[in-house]
Design a protein around this motif. Structure first.
Motif, PDB file in Angstrom:
ATOM      1  N   MET A 241       0.823  -1.207   0.000  1.00  0.00           N
ATOM      2  CA  MET A 241       0.000   0.000   0.000  1.00  0.00           C
ATOM      3  C   MET A 241       0.860   1.262   0.000  1.00  0.00           C
ATOM      4  O   MET A 241       0.657   2.173  -0.805  1.00  0.00           O
ATOM      5  CB  MET A 241      -0.926  -0.011   1.219  1.00  0.00           C
ATOM      6  N   LYS A 242       1.844   1.308   0.901  1.00  0.00           N
ATOM      7  CA  LYS A 242       2.680   2.498   0.979  1.00  0.00           C
ATOM      8  C   LYS A 242       3.456   2.702  -0.320  1.00  0.00           C
ATOM      9  O   LYS A 242       3.623   3.837  -0.783  1.00  0.00           O
ATOM     10  CB  LYS A 242       3.648   2.384   2.155  1.00  0.00           C
ATOM     11  N   GLY A 243       3.916   1.600  -0.919  1.00  0.00           N
ATOM     12  CA  GLY A 243       4.633   1.718  -2.181  1.00  0.00           C
ATOM     13  C   GLY A 243       3.764   2.296  -3.278  1.00  0.00           C
ATOM     14  O   GLY A 243       4.222   3.124  -4.086  1.00  0.00           O
ATOM     15  N   LEU A 244       2.501   1.867  -3.336  1.00  0.00           N
ATOM     16  CA  LEU A 244       1.572   2.413  -4.322  1.00  0.00           C
ATOM     17  C   LEU A 244       1.382   3.906  -4.130  1.00  0.00           C
ATOM     18  O   LEU A 244       1.409   4.682  -5.093  1.00  0.00           O
ATOM     19  CB  LEU A 244       0.217   1.711  -4.210  1.00  0.00           C
ATOM     20  N   LEU A 245       1.185   4.309  -2.883  1.00  0.00           N
ATOM     21  CA  LEU A 245       0.931   5.722  -2.601  1.00  0.00           C
ATOM     22  C   LEU A 245       2.144   6.586  -2.899  1.00  0.00           C
ATOM     23  O   LEU A 245       2.026   7.647  -3.527  1.00  0.00           O
ATOM     24  CB  LEU A 245       0.502   5.877  -1.141  1.00  0.00           C
ATOM     25  N   VAL A 246       3.323   6.126  -2.469  1.00  0.00           N
ATOM     26  CA  VAL A 246       4.546   6.901  -2.722  1.00  0.00           C
ATOM     27  C   VAL A 246       4.799   7.005  -4.219  1.00  0.00           C
ATOM     28  O   VAL A 246       5.172   8.073  -4.734  1.00  0.00           O
ATOM     29  CB  VAL A 246       5.743   6.264  -1.995  1.00  0.00           C
ATOM     30  N   SER A 247       4.577   5.917  -4.944  1.00  0.00           N
ATOM     31  CA  SER A 247       4.747   5.955  -6.404  1.00  0.00           C
ATOM     32  C   SER A 247       3.738   6.901  -7.041  1.00  0.00           C
ATOM     33  O   SER A 247       4.061   7.629  -7.994  1.00  0.00           O
ATOM     34  CB  SER A 247       4.585   4.549  -6.986  1.00  0.00           C
ATOM     35  N   GLY A 248       2.508   6.893  -6.513  1.00  0.00           N
ATOM     36  CA  GLY A 248       1.497   7.819  -7.029  1.00  0.00           C
ATOM     37  C   GLY A 248       1.876   9.268  -6.796  1.00  0.00           C
ATOM     38  O   GLY A 248       1.749  10.112  -7.695  1.00  0.00           O
ATOM     39  N   PHE A 249       2.376   9.560  -5.589  1.00  0.00           N
ATOM     40  CA  PHE A 249       2.817  10.926  -5.298  1.00  0.00           C
ATOM     41  C   PHE A 249       3.984  11.334  -6.201  1.00  0.00           C
ATOM     42  O   PHE A 249       4.065  12.477  -6.665  1.00  0.00           O
ATOM     43  CB  PHE A 249       3.246  11.052  -3.842  1.00  0.00           C
ATOM     44  N   ALA A 250       4.897  10.388  -6.446  1.00  0.00           N
ATOM     45  CA  ALA A 250       6.052  10.684  -7.302  1.00  0.00           C
ATOM     46  C   ALA A 250       5.604  11.007  -8.721  1.00  0.00           C
ATOM     47  O   ALA A 250       6.132  11.936  -9.360  1.00  0.00           O
ATOM     48  CB  ALA A 250       7.017   9.494  -7.307  1.00  0.00           C
ATOM     49  N   ALA A 251       4.618  10.261  -9.220  1.00  0.00           N
ATOM     50  CA  ALA A 251       4.111  10.515 -10.568  1.00  0.00           C
ATOM     51  C   ALA A 251       3.429  11.876 -10.649  1.00  0.00           C
ATOM     52  O   ALA A 251       3.632  12.638 -11.607  1.00  0.00           O
ATOM     53  CB  ALA A 251       3.138   9.407 -10.967  1.00  0.00           C
ATOM     54  N   ILE A 252       2.629  12.197  -9.635  1.00  0.00           N
ATOM     55  CA  ILE A 252       1.960  13.504  -9.622  1.00  0.00           C
ATOM     56  C   ILE A 252       2.985  14.628  -9.522  1.00  0.00           C
ATOM     57  O   ILE A 252       2.878  15.658 -10.208  1.00  0.00           O
ATOM     58  CB  ILE A 252       0.976  13.581  -8.443  1.00  0.00           C
ATOM     59  N   GLY A 253       4.012  14.436  -8.678  1.00  0.00           N
ATOM     60  CA  GLY A 253       5.048  15.458  -8.540  1.00  0.00           C
ATOM     61  C   GLY A 253       5.826  15.660  -9.822  1.00  0.00           C
ATOM     62  O   GLY A 253       6.104  16.798 -10.231  1.00  0.00           O
ATOM     63  N   ALA A 254       6.182  14.549 -10.486  1.00  0.00           N
ATOM     64  CA  ALA A 254       6.918  14.651 -11.749  1.00  0.00           C
ATOM     65  C   ALA A 254       6.061  15.306 -12.823  1.00  0.00           C
ATOM     66  O   ALA A 254       6.547  16.121 -13.619  1.00  0.00           O
ATOM     67  CB  ALA A 254       7.372  13.262 -12.202  1.00  0.00           C
ATOM     68  N   GLY A 255       4.764  14.946 -12.846  1.00  0.00           N
ATOM     69  CA  GLY A 255       3.870  15.571 -13.814  1.00  0.00           C
ATOM     70  C   GLY A 255       3.720  17.059 -13.574  1.00  0.00           C
ATOM     71  O   GLY A 255       3.688  17.859 -14.515  1.00  0.00           O
ATOM     72  N   SER A 256       3.652  17.453 -12.303  1.00  0.00           N
ATOM     73  CA  SER A 256       3.552  18.877 -11.968  1.00  0.00           C
ATOM     74  C   SER A 256       4.823  19.613 -12.372  1.00  0.00           C
ATOM     75  O   SER A 256       4.766  20.739 -12.886  1.00  0.00           O
ATOM     76  CB  SER A 256       3.303  19.045 -10.467  1.00  0.00           C
ATOM     77  N   GLY A 257       5.980  18.965 -12.157  1.00  0.00           N
ATOM     78  CA  GLY A 257       7.241  19.572 -12.558  1.00  0.00           C
ATOM     79  C   GLY A 257       7.322  19.778 -14.053  1.00  0.00           C
ATOM     80  O   GLY A 257       7.788  20.826 -14.539  1.00  0.00           O
ATOM     81  N   ALA A 258       6.862  18.779 -14.813  1.00  0.00           N
ATOM     82  CA  ALA A 258       6.860  18.902 -16.270  1.00  0.00           C
ATOM     83  C   ALA A 258       5.928  20.021 -16.720  1.00  0.00           C
ATOM     84  O   ALA A 258       6.257  20.793 -17.637  1.00  0.00           O
ATOM     85  CB  ALA A 258       6.440  17.570 -16.901  1.00  0.00           C
ATOM     86  N   MET A 259       4.783  20.137 -16.068  1.00  0.00           N
ATOM     87  CA  MET A 259       3.831  21.189 -16.430  1.00  0.00           C
ATOM     88  C   MET A 259       4.402  22.576 -16.122  1.00  0.00           C
ATOM     89  O   MET A 259       4.266  23.518 -16.927  1.00  0.00           O
ATOM     90  CB  MET A 259       2.520  20.978 -15.666  1.00  0.00           C
ATOM     91  N   LEU A 260       5.046  22.729 -14.987  1.00  0.00           N
ATOM     92  CA  LEU A 260       5.644  24.011 -14.629  1.00  0.00           C
ATOM     93  C   LEU A 260       6.774  24.377 -15.583  1.00  0.00           C
ATOM     94  O   LEU A 260       6.938  25.536 -15.968  1.00  0.00           O
ATOM     95  CB  LEU A 260       6.149  23.973 -13.190  1.00  0.00           C
ATOM     96  N   SER A 261       7.573  23.368 -15.972  1.00  0.00           N
ATOM     97  CA  SER A 261       8.664  23.612 -16.923  1.00  0.00           C
ATOM     98  C   SER A 261       8.115  24.063 -18.269  1.00  0.00           C
ATOM     99  O   SER A 261       8.674  24.957 -18.918  1.00  0.00           O
ATOM    100  CB  SER A 261       9.495  22.343 -17.100  1.00  0.00           C
ATOM    101  N   LEU A 262       7.004  23.450 -18.688  1.00  0.00           N
ATOM    102  CA  LEU A 262       6.369  23.843 -19.947  1.00  0.00           C
ATOM    103  C   LEU A 262       5.918  25.291 -19.891  1.00  0.00           C
ATOM    104  O   LEU A 262       6.126  26.055 -20.840  1.00  0.00           O
ATOM    105  CB  LEU A 262       5.178  22.922 -20.213  1.00  0.00           C
TER     106      LEU A 262
END
Length: 206
Positions: free
Chosen positions: A1-22
């Motif tokens: 469960m924790k691995g799923l959540l941490v991976s989900g947060f990482a994906a959202i964070g990376a996506g937000s970073g890509a959006m801000l860079s754009l």
């Protein structure tokens, strides 16, 4: 469960970073220009990349929600939001002034579906009385209110009234919807991060 959540947060964070860079590398006006228009910028590939990461984050958190024993409707809505994000990135909008194409139509209706389902998921999560229920309810209400502002210009144009994004803060309202819905998704994951919180959720849903 924790691995799923941490991976989900990482994906959202990376996506937000890509959006801000754009956004940082563009000369478009975010107050009036909608996010979809950024795909035509030099770093436009960051848009589908960001949306795909958001979709992955939603799928991971949806699986964590499923394992916590929450409503299938909540899981389905989170997955629908993620699928819509993927479709938005896979089918780019049309260039300004070009008639609506198949890709543009899929893009538009997938965006509307995404904007609609996350607030509903947030309201259902709040009803489950999990942690951050009050914040989820508030954010979902704000997202729905902003969605109305996003839809109104399209309705106005359907009646033949010329209204361009330069006349209204189209970019601002759309970004407000996106940010609030990402916040709901993140809170859904945070609510399940602690083992005690997961046990409480399972007890409530039982």
């Amino acid at each position: 469960m924790k691995g799923l959540l941490v991976s989900g947060f990482a994906a959202i964070g990376a996506g937000s970073g890509a959006m801000l860079s754009l956004h940082a590398g563009s000369d478009l006006d975010p107050f009036h220009s909608v996010i979809s228009e950024y795909v035509w910028q030099s770093a436009g590939w960051l848009l589908p990349a960001s949306l795909t990461l958001f979709a992955a984050g939603a799928a991971l958190i949806a699986e964590a929600v499923r394992r916590a024993g929450m409503s299938r409707w909540i899981v389905a809505l989170l997955l629908a939001w993620g699928a819509s994000m993927f479709l938005i990135g896979a089918f780019p909008t049309d260039r300004p002034g070009v008639p609506l194409s198949l890709s543009g139509g899929i893009h538009r209706y997938a965006a509307f579906a995404a904007f609609l389902v996350m607030p509903v998921a947030g309201m259902l999560l709040a009803r489950a009385r999990i942690r951050y229920a009050g914040a989820m309810r508030l954010l979902s209400g704000l997202a729905l209110g902003a969605l109305v502002l996003v839809v109104i210009p399209y309705v106005v144009r359907m009646f033949g009234i010329p209204l361009s994004n330069d006349d209204i803060p189209a970019g601002l309202t759309q970004r407000f919807v996106v940010v609030t819905e990402l916040a709901v998704l993140a809170l859904a994951g945070l609510a399940l991060l602690k083992p005690s919180a997961r046990r409480a959720v399972s007890a409530v849903m039982a």
